[in-house]
Design a protein around this motif. Structure first.
Motif, PDB file in Angstrom:
ATOM      1  N   PHE A 205       0.809  -1.211   0.000  1.00 37.72           N
ATOM      2  CA  PHE A 205       0.000   0.000   0.000  1.00 37.72           C
ATOM      3  C   PHE A 205       0.851   1.275   0.000  1.00 37.72           C
ATOM      4  CE2 PHE A 205      -3.255  -2.957   1.496  1.00 37.72           C
ATOM      5  CZ  PHE A 205      -4.371  -2.504   0.807  1.00 37.72           C
ATOM      6  N   LEU A 206       2.180   1.122  -0.114  1.00 41.00           N
ATOM      7  CA  LEU A 206       3.052   2.289  -0.052  1.00 41.00           C
ATOM      8  C   LEU A 206       2.684   3.298  -1.133  1.00 41.00           C
ATOM      9  CD1 LEU A 206       5.513   3.759   1.123  1.00 41.00           C
ATOM     10  CD2 LEU A 206       6.936   2.500  -0.525  1.00 41.00           C
ATOM     11  N   TYR A 207       2.380   4.505  -0.708  1.00 41.39           N
ATOM     12  CA  TYR A 207       2.019   5.579  -1.632  1.00 41.39           C
ATOM     13  C   TYR A 207       3.250   6.458  -1.844  1.00 41.39           C
ATOM     14  CZ  TYR A 207       0.056   9.976  -3.328  1.00 41.39           C
ATOM     15  OH  TYR A 207      -0.208  11.111  -4.064  1.00 41.39           O
ATOM     16  N   ARG A 208       3.714   6.530  -3.084  1.00 39.40           N
ATOM     17  CA  ARG A 208       4.921   7.287  -3.371  1.00 39.40           C
ATOM     18  C   ARG A 208       4.558   8.722  -3.757  1.00 39.40           C
ATOM     19  NH1 ARG A 208       9.542   3.899  -4.060  1.00 39.40           N
ATOM     20  NH2 ARG A 208       8.994   1.696  -3.979  1.00 39.40           N
TER      21      ARG A 208
ATOM     22  N   HIS B  97      -5.161   6.048  -3.857  1.00 40.47           N
ATOM     23  CA  HIS B  97      -4.205   4.958  -4.099  1.00 40.47           C
ATOM     24  C   HIS B  97      -4.542   3.723  -3.275  1.00 40.47           C
ATOM     25  CE1 HIS B  97      -0.380   2.823  -4.490  1.00 40.47           C
ATOM     26  NE2 HIS B  97      -0.328   2.775  -3.172  1.00 40.47           N
ATOM     27  N   ARG B  98      -4.840   3.917  -2.002  1.00 39.97           N
ATOM     28  CA  ARG B  98      -5.124   2.761  -1.149  1.00 39.97           C
ATOM     29  C   ARG B  98      -6.441   2.085  -1.558  1.00 39.97           C
ATOM     30  NH1 ARG B  98      -1.547   2.563   3.551  1.00 39.97           N
ATOM     31  NH2 ARG B  98      -2.838   0.817   4.258  1.00 39.97           N
ATOM     32  N   LEU B  99      -7.413   2.861  -1.982  1.00 36.36           N
ATOM     33  CA  LEU B  99      -8.659   2.266  -2.480  1.00 36.36           C
ATOM     34  C   LEU B  99      -8.391   1.471  -3.756  1.00 36.36           C
ATOM     35  CD1 LEU B  99     -11.171   5.212  -1.942  1.00 36.36           C
ATOM     36  CD2 LEU B  99     -11.108   3.061  -0.683  1.00 36.36           C
TER      37      LEU B  99
ATOM     38  N   GLU C 187     -11.584   1.148  -8.203  1.00 35.61           N
ATOM     39  CA  GLU C 187     -11.100   2.201  -9.085  1.00 35.61           C
ATOM     40  C   GLU C 187     -11.886   3.503  -8.904  1.00 35.61           C
ATOM     41  OE1 GLU C 187      -8.525   2.296 -11.052  1.00 35.61           O
ATOM     42  OE2 GLU C 187      -7.901   0.236 -10.694  1.00 35.61           O
ATOM     43  N   GLU C 188     -13.201   3.383  -8.703  1.00 39.12           N
ATOM     44  CA  GLU C 188     -14.044   4.565  -8.554  1.00 39.12           C
ATOM     45  C   GLU C 188     -13.899   5.154  -7.150  1.00 39.12           C
ATOM     46  OE1 GLU C 188     -15.934   6.058 -10.916  1.00 39.12           O
ATOM     47  OE2 GLU C 188     -14.953   4.662 -12.278  1.00 39.12           O
ATOM     48  N   PRO C 189     -14.026   6.463  -7.000  1.00 40.00           N
ATOM     49  CA  PRO C 189     -13.917   7.076  -5.665  1.00 40.00           C
ATOM     50  C   PRO C 189     -15.081   6.693  -4.768  1.00 40.00           C
ATOM     51  CG  PRO C 189     -14.603   8.707  -7.295  1.00 40.00           C
ATOM     52  CD  PRO C 189     -14.259   7.470  -8.058  1.00 40.00           C
ATOM     53  N   ILE C 190     -14.826   6.698  -3.475  1.00 37.47           N
ATOM     54  CA  ILE C 190     -15.882   6.504  -2.469  1.00 37.47           C
ATOM     55  C   ILE C 190     -16.100   7.801  -1.707  1.00 37.47           C
ATOM     56  CG2 ILE C 190     -16.566   5.266  -0.373  1.00 37.47           C
ATOM     57  CD1 ILE C 190     -14.947   2.906  -1.323  1.00 37.47           C
ATOM     58  N   PHE C 191     -15.012   8.512  -1.399  1.00 35.42           N
ATOM     59  CA  PHE C 191     -15.088   9.767  -0.656  1.00 35.42           C
ATOM     60  C   PHE C 191     -15.245  10.932  -1.636  1.00 35.42           C
ATOM     61  CE2 PHE C 191     -12.710   6.805   1.897  1.00 35.42           C
ATOM     62  CZ  PHE C 191     -13.110   7.056   3.206  1.00 35.42           C
ATOM     63  N   THR C 192     -16.112  11.874  -1.305  1.00 35.28           N
ATOM     64  CA  THR C 192     -16.188  13.094  -2.107  1.00 35.28           C
ATOM     65  C   THR C 192     -14.917  13.907  -1.873  1.00 35.28           C
ATOM     66  OG1 THR C 192     -17.218  14.450  -0.377  1.00 35.28           O
ATOM     67  CG2 THR C 192     -18.692  13.147  -1.793  1.00 35.28           C
ATOM     68  N   GLN C 193     -14.642  14.827  -2.800  1.00 40.00           N
ATOM     69  CA  GLN C 193     -13.455  15.670  -2.635  1.00 40.00           C
ATOM     70  C   GLN C 193     -13.548  16.498  -1.362  1.00 40.00           C
ATOM     71  OE1 GLN C 193     -12.678  18.012  -6.105  1.00 40.00           O
ATOM     72  NE2 GLN C 193     -12.247  16.236  -7.398  1.00 40.00           N
ATOM     73  N   GLN C 194     -14.772  16.970  -1.063  1.00 41.81           N
ATOM     74  CA  GLN C 194     -14.954  17.758   0.165  1.00 41.81           C
ATOM     75  C   GLN C 194     -14.683  16.907   1.396  1.00 41.81           C
ATOM     76  OE1 GLN C 194     -16.999  17.779  -2.453  1.00 41.81           O
ATOM     77  NE2 GLN C 194     -16.650  19.868  -3.167  1.00 41.81           N
ATOM     78  N   ALA C 195     -15.109  15.642   1.370  1.00 39.62           N
ATOM     79  CA  ALA C 195     -14.862  14.738   2.498  1.00 39.62           C
ATOM     80  C   ALA C 195     -13.369  14.483   2.648  1.00 39.62           C
ATOM     81  CB  ALA C 195     -15.615  13.430   2.302  1.00 39.62           C
ATOM     82  N   THR C 196     -12.682  14.307   1.527  1.00 42.58           N
ATOM     83  CA  THR C 196     -11.239  14.047   1.576  1.00 42.58           C
ATOM     84  C   THR C 196     -10.489  15.269   2.110  1.00 42.58           C
ATOM     85  OG1 THR C 196     -11.505  12.634  -0.370  1.00 42.58           O
ATOM     86  CG2 THR C 196      -9.275  13.235   0.240  1.00 42.58           C
ATOM     87  N   ARG C 197     -10.933  16.446   1.708  1.00 43.02           N
ATOM     88  CA  ARG C 197     -10.280  17.664   2.218  1.00 43.02           C
ATOM     89  C   ARG C 197     -10.505  17.811   3.721  1.00 43.02           C
ATOM     90  NH1 ARG C 197     -12.309  20.027  -2.932  1.00 43.02           N
ATOM     91  NH2 ARG C 197     -10.476  20.254  -4.283  1.00 43.02           N
ATOM     92  N   LEU C 198     -11.697  17.429   4.168  1.00 45.90           N
ATOM     93  CA  LEU C 198     -11.966  17.475   5.609  1.00 45.90           C
ATOM     94  C   LEU C 198     -11.067  16.487   6.338  1.00 45.90           C
ATOM     95  CD1 LEU C 198     -13.599  18.424   8.048  1.00 45.90           C
ATOM     96  CD2 LEU C 198     -15.336  16.703   7.462  1.00 45.90           C
TER      97      LEU C 198
END
Length: 474
Positions: free
Chosen positions: A21-24, A202-204, A210-221
């Motif tokens: 899961f390493l995110y570079r 990346h971890r998802l 492949e598709e997002p689960i979190f909205t961009q606003q949720a991710t920013r929070l």
């Protein structure tokens, strides 16, 4: 728990270090490059520091995986302030035993080990994790061991990994000689916002989504609440996905993240860095998130699906792009939008689907649900009646819609019309839900009991009743 619901192969936000899961991102990419540079260019000492939870151990495990075949590697992870010497632990790390040897024997054993590896043209890499626990004496012991290196062909290389206190320790005047031998040092900094977004995606993706689960606003929070610390991001994302699954929410919004954060931080155990971020969003932010939720739901509903069951011939299914398939897609989009509470947008999709006579009953029933959930009970009555005028797939579905119509009429205080629906249901299915009790109450033969109060008479709330309507599960 939530893996199947969100289409994941594994849990994406576990706390166990996992190189897969390493995110570079920027900070981890440079950190890995620095470690690689140090060991490939025969640095005597390499230092890696960072706040707790920044992923230092994951980086080291990736380094081990990449270079295990080229180095004889020893790893020490259990340092503590009570240690009076490191040498026995170093011997154990390389599988040399020696726990009972005195210091002279242990030093001799390690010296012979390095000589043997030098003859075999193998380098020795010692990694000391949590090195902030080492005092000046133990660091001096490491410096003296590094003197065993041959001038032209160093065999022993040492990587020290620890929290910011390690850097402060190495800045002491009495450790000047040690600091001078550090060829490479790098400090992991918390993620910037764009890296937090990339890290979550990346971890998802690694977990199978492949598709997002979190909205961009949720991710920013999430970024603001965690300060960009990967371990905190993992904890908050995992909790938010659990809450989303409990709510049967197809996507995780800021509301879900905020509730998860509030609950996790009540005891003060989860050290969120910016609790002020839990305040309500601005109107512009809410509008932006609703737009994104609509896009998510529409994209999900439009995803390719099987058009015929196993054993059916292709001729029995609507062809691609046919009116029947288009109507089915409108209906599916409506379900997706309704599921996340976007009733106005769902109404539009169900209204389009209702033009197909094979879907009119189900689609108009869903229109009634959306209208009732939006507080438009009079319009909901009209929609339920239109559904009952259409062809239903079964008598059970008709009973369900009549019951919902009766409940809506009862809420509006239209007793005679309500009784008409309940009595019809009783004739068809005498024991259906609480119909008999409601008829008795409306007829005035007995007073309402607490169990018959609105939202509790059938053991569930009105909203829950709506969600169990036919078609709520495709």
């Amino acid at each position: 728990m939530y893996e199947t619901f969100y289409g994941l192969d594994v849990k994406p936000f576990t706390l166990t270090p996992n190189p897969d899961f390493l995110y570079r991102g920027e900070t981890h990419r440079v950190a890995m490059a620095s470690l690689e540079y140090g060991i490939l260019h025969e640095a005597g000492f390499v230092v890696l520091t960072g706040l707790p939870g920044m992923g230092k151990t994951t980086l080291l495990q990736q380094l081990l995986a990449d270079h295990r075949d080229h180095f004889n590697i020893g790893l020490i992870t259990n340092t503590h302030s009570g240690m009076d010497t490191l040498l026995p632990w170093i011997l154990l790390a390389f599988g040399l035993g020696g726990a009972q040897q005195d210091k002279l024997q242990a030093f001799h054993a390690f010296e012979q080990f390095l000589a043997k590896e030098s003859l075999a043209r193998r380098r020795v890499l010692l990694i000391v994790d949590e090195a902030q626990n080492l005092g000046a004496n133990l660091l001096e012991e490491l410096r003296l061991l590094s003197n065993l290196n041959q001038d032209k062909a160093p065999v022993l290389q040492i990587i020290l990994s620890g929290q910011p206190g390690l850097r402060q320790l190495l800045q002491r005047k009495d450790l000047t000689q040690f600091a001078q031998r550090v060829m490479v040092d790098y400090s992991l900094e918390p993620f910037k916002e764009e890296d937090t977004l990339g890290y979550i995606a990346h971890r998802l993706r690694v977990a199978g989504r492949e598709e997002p689960i979190f909205t961009q606003q949720a991710t920013r929070l999430i970024h603001r609440l965690t300060g960009g610390i990967p371990r905190l991001i993992n904890q908050l994302c995992d909790t938010a996905l659990t809450y989303g699954f409990a709510d049967q929410a197809s996507f995780v919004s800021t509301k879900i993240v905020a509730q998860a954060a509030k609950d996790r931080s009540k005891g003060g155990i989860l050290p969120l860095t910016d609790t002020e971020a839990l305040t309500a969003m601005t109107a512009e932010q809410e509008t932006a998130e609703q737009t994104q939720l609509t896009a998510f739901a529409t994209r999900t509903a439009s995803a390719p699906t099987a058009t015929h069951s196993q054993g059916a011939t292709p001729a029995s299914s609507p062809s691609a792009g046919s009116p029947a398939q288009e109507s089915a897609e409108w209906y599916e989009r409506g379900l997706a939008l309704k599921k996340i509470g976007m009733y106005k947008e769902a109404l539009q999709q169900f209204s389009l689907a209702a033009q197909d006579t094979s879907l009119t009953f189900k689609a108009m029933a869903q229109v009634g649900i959306c209208l009732k959930s939006s507080g438009q009970s009079e319009q909901a009555v009209t929609a339920f009646r239109k559904a009952l005028q259409a062809k239903a797939s079964s008598s059970v579905d008709v009973i369900q819609v009549r019951y919902l119509l009766g409940r809506t009429l009862e809420n509006l205080g239209r007793a005679e019309e309500t009784l008409e629906q309940y009595r019809w249901i009783r004739r068809e299915e005498p024991d259906f839900k609480d119909v008999a009790e409601r008829i008795e109450r409306l007829d005035g033969r007995r007073s309402p009991s607490p169990r018959n109060a609105e939202g509790t008479g059938d053991g569930s709330s009105w909203v829950a009743q709506l969600q169990r309507i036919l078609g709520a599960s495709k």
